[in-house]
Enzyme design. Structure first.
Site, PDB file in Angstrom:
ATOM      1  CG  ASP A  27      19.849  39.694 -41.257  1.00 30.45           C
ATOM      2  OD1 ASP A  27      19.638  40.916 -41.320  1.00 30.45           O
ATOM      3  OD2 ASP A  27      19.462  38.898 -42.124  1.00 30.45           O
ATOM      4  CB  CYS A  58      25.712  28.809 -51.758  1.00 33.75           C
ATOM      5  SG  CYS A  58      26.676  27.303 -51.613  1.00 33.75           S
ATOM      6  CD  GLU A 118      29.612  33.643 -60.466  1.00 36.09           C
ATOM      7  OE1 GLU A 118      28.543  33.683 -61.116  1.00 36.09           O
ATOM      8  OE2 GLU A 118      29.677  33.251 -59.289  1.00 36.09           O
ATOM      9  CG  HIS A 146      26.104  31.091 -59.793  1.00 39.48           C
ATOM     10  ND1 HIS A 146      26.420  32.410 -59.889  1.00 39.48           N
ATOM     11  CD2 HIS A 146      24.980  31.040 -59.036  1.00 39.48           C
ATOM     12  CE1 HIS A 146      25.547  33.138 -59.240  1.00 39.48           C
ATOM     13  NE2 HIS A 146      24.654  32.333 -58.708  1.00 39.48           N
ATOM     14  N   GLY A 153      23.607  27.025 -57.321  1.00 46.57           N
ATOM     15  CA  GLY A 153      22.653  27.177 -56.223  1.00 46.57           C
ATOM     16  C   GLY A 153      21.210  26.933 -56.609  1.00 46.57           C
ATOM     17  CB  ALA A 154      18.899  28.581 -58.761  1.00 51.05           C
TER      18      ALA A 154
END
Length: 529
Positions: A172, A231, A262, A280, A282-283
């Site tokens: 990072d 993800c 998407e 999708h 993830g949430a």
């Protein structure tokens, strides 16, 4: 009484929050999918609460004659035209921290699924087969996890992986050594991570720097048998190259929740063995959806009733009384941060902001947030002026500020200093009487430069021919110079040039400048004006 439209699916509890705060609310969760019906009604409302189905276009905003605030239950605001909203003076809020745990847990679940081939084994067993020997998996314990992106979600994934007794390598650009030690991970460069990781999981936004960052060349650097999890965002991985690596066996498995296009009705990854795909999700947990819905209802209510701005994408937390005076300095702080952020690729250790003169008496918290957001926006476009200080703290960046009485020729100025392990960068600016921000000092060299959407910054030794070379090269390549500023430390020593351009310089122009050998550095810059 303020009036809010909820045009996507939010919980009844969230809708009740509006009512409890004395706000009239219309709950029409199907309206977001009917753009014509939404267009006809939007003019009635002061606030709009949405998820991802509602598309807030410039056309919709033009019809929203009373709209003051848009609240997105979730982090992504791709479905909102931010430029049009800003131009119209509509605040756009999101809820950036409501689904971090849920998304991190999904990444861990996907890692387990691909390690043990769970979806395929489940389908086989449902089909009445008993293929126990076919689905030989691998353990996670003692494996090396390569974490690409160590921000909010990435750090949660790291903590879960360490709990599973995995070794974690992290790449990072903003991760400091101190923060890496605090997280319990080993900070490495990307190539080292690719070569050593048994599992690689991505947790970065999609930017110019990260788009297709996992190419065929990157995959070739990975150890045989690696498994890749994404993800985060679609488009980070070259799906065609990954499909070929899966077919060859170089990559043992992949788990993807996001795709370049998407909704994903087709993909090179579909129907390949040991590839786990989800739409999708993830949430997509009850807790996360409820959390972000409640948060967005509270934020919109607080703004409409009290003028408080929380988690705004397109403005900092500023009171109505402060806005006329503070606004130009907020823009200045953001520009100063964006300049340094685009110039800095090494992990940032500290940020110091000096407020000199009258600006020291203003809302320096909002100004600081704007400066930090500007610094970090080069790597993370999802950052906003509220989340920026939190993200900086999570990454171990030391942020400090200094206020002082007027010490120069300007009534007010802001100076931003950013330190990495190897160098220090500084830039100062002020706001002139016309309300426009100006850069007044870079690297200790005094200048007077208006800020434009497209700029070119060069450093060189103070020698003849710099102005001519820059002007001629831009002209030959069809790039018009709106303004040209020069500065130097002393005769024959360090010098800088800052060009305000009408359009971004093309690669041919930049290559010709580099070929002259006159410049130590040549940096095209972008600013949100």
């Amino acid at each position: 009484m303020p009036k809010v439209l909820v045009s996507d699916k939010l919980s009844e509890t969230a809708v009740q929050i509006f009512r409890d705060n004395g706000i009239e609310v219309d709950f029409e969760p199907a309206l977001g999918k009917d753009k014509d019906a939404l267009l006809a009604k939007i003019g009635e409302y002061d606030g709009l609460a949405i998820r991802s189905a509602t598309k807030v276009t410039d056309k919709l905003l033009a019809a929203a004659t009373n709209l003051k605030v848009i609240g997105r239950a979730g982090i992504g605001v791709d479905n909102v035209d931010l430029k049009a909203a800003s131009q119209k003076g509509v605040i756009v809020m999101n809820t950036p921290f409501g689904n971090m745990i849920t998304t991190a847990e999904h990444a861990i679940a996907m890692m387990f699924a691909v390690a043990r081939q769970i979806p395929e084994a489940s389908a086989s067993t449902h089909a009445g087969k008993w293929e126990k020997s076919k689905f030989m998996g691998v353990e996670l314990t003692n494996k090396t996890l390569g974490l690409v992106g160590a921000g909010n979600i990435g750090s949660i994934v790291a903590s879960r992986a360490l709990g599973l007794k995995m070794k974690v390598l992290a790449y990072d650009p903003f991760l400091s050594e101190d923060r890496a030690k605090e997280m319990g991970v080993t900070k490495v460069e990307l190539d080292e991570l690719l070569g050593k990781a048994d599992f690689i999981t991505l947790h970065v936004p999609k930017t110019e720097q990260t788009a297709n960052m996992i190419t065929a060349e990157a995959i070739a650097k990975m150890k045989p048998g690696v498994r890749i999890i994404n993800c985060a965002r679609g488009g980070l991985v070259d799906e065609d190259a990954l499909a070929e690596a899966l077919k060859s066996g170089h990559v043992a498995g992949a788990a993807f929740d996001v795709f370049a296009v998407e909704p994903a009705t087709e993909s090179p990854l579909f129907n390949l063995p040991n590839v786990v795909v989800t739409p999708h999700l993830g949430a997509a947990t009850t807790e996360a959806q409820e959390n972000v819905a409640l948060q967005v209802a509270e934020q919109i209510s607080d703004y409409l009733n009290n003028g408080a701005v929380t988690n705004a994408i397109n403005m900092p937390s500023i009171t109505a009384e402060e806005a006329p005076i503070l606004g130009p300095f907020v823009k200045l702080a953001s520009h100063l941060g964006a300049f340094v952020g685009q110039m800095t690729t090494d992990p940032i250790e500290s940020i110091n902001i000096t407020y000199d003169g009258k600006v020291a008496e203003m809302n320096t918290k909002a100004l600081g947030s704007a400066a930090i957001a500007g610094v970090m926006s080069a790597q993370n476009p999802d950052v906003n002026m509220v989340s920026a200080p939190v993200i900086a703290a999570d990454r171990g960046i030391q942020v400090s500020s200094t206020t002082q009485e007027k010490s120069g020729v300007f009534d007010s100025y802001i100076k931003l200093t950013v330190k990495t392990a190897d160098r220090e960068r500084s830039i100062a600016g002020t706001v002139f009487s016309d309300g426009k921000p100006r850069f007044i000092q870079i690297k200790g060299i005094n200048i007077d430069a208006e800020v434009g959407s497209h700029m070119l910054y060069t450093t060189n030794k103070d020698v003849p021919g710099i102005i001519g070379t820059l002007g001629q090269t831009m002209g030959e390549n069809g790039v018009n110079i709106a303004n040209f500023t020069l500065g130097r430390s002393n005769v024959g020593e360090d010098a800088i040039a800052l060009l305000y351009l009408d359009e971004a310089p093309n690669e041919t122009a930049l290559a010709k400048l580099k070929a002259t050998g006159l410049f130590q550095s040549i940096s095209p810059l972008k600013f949100d004006i």
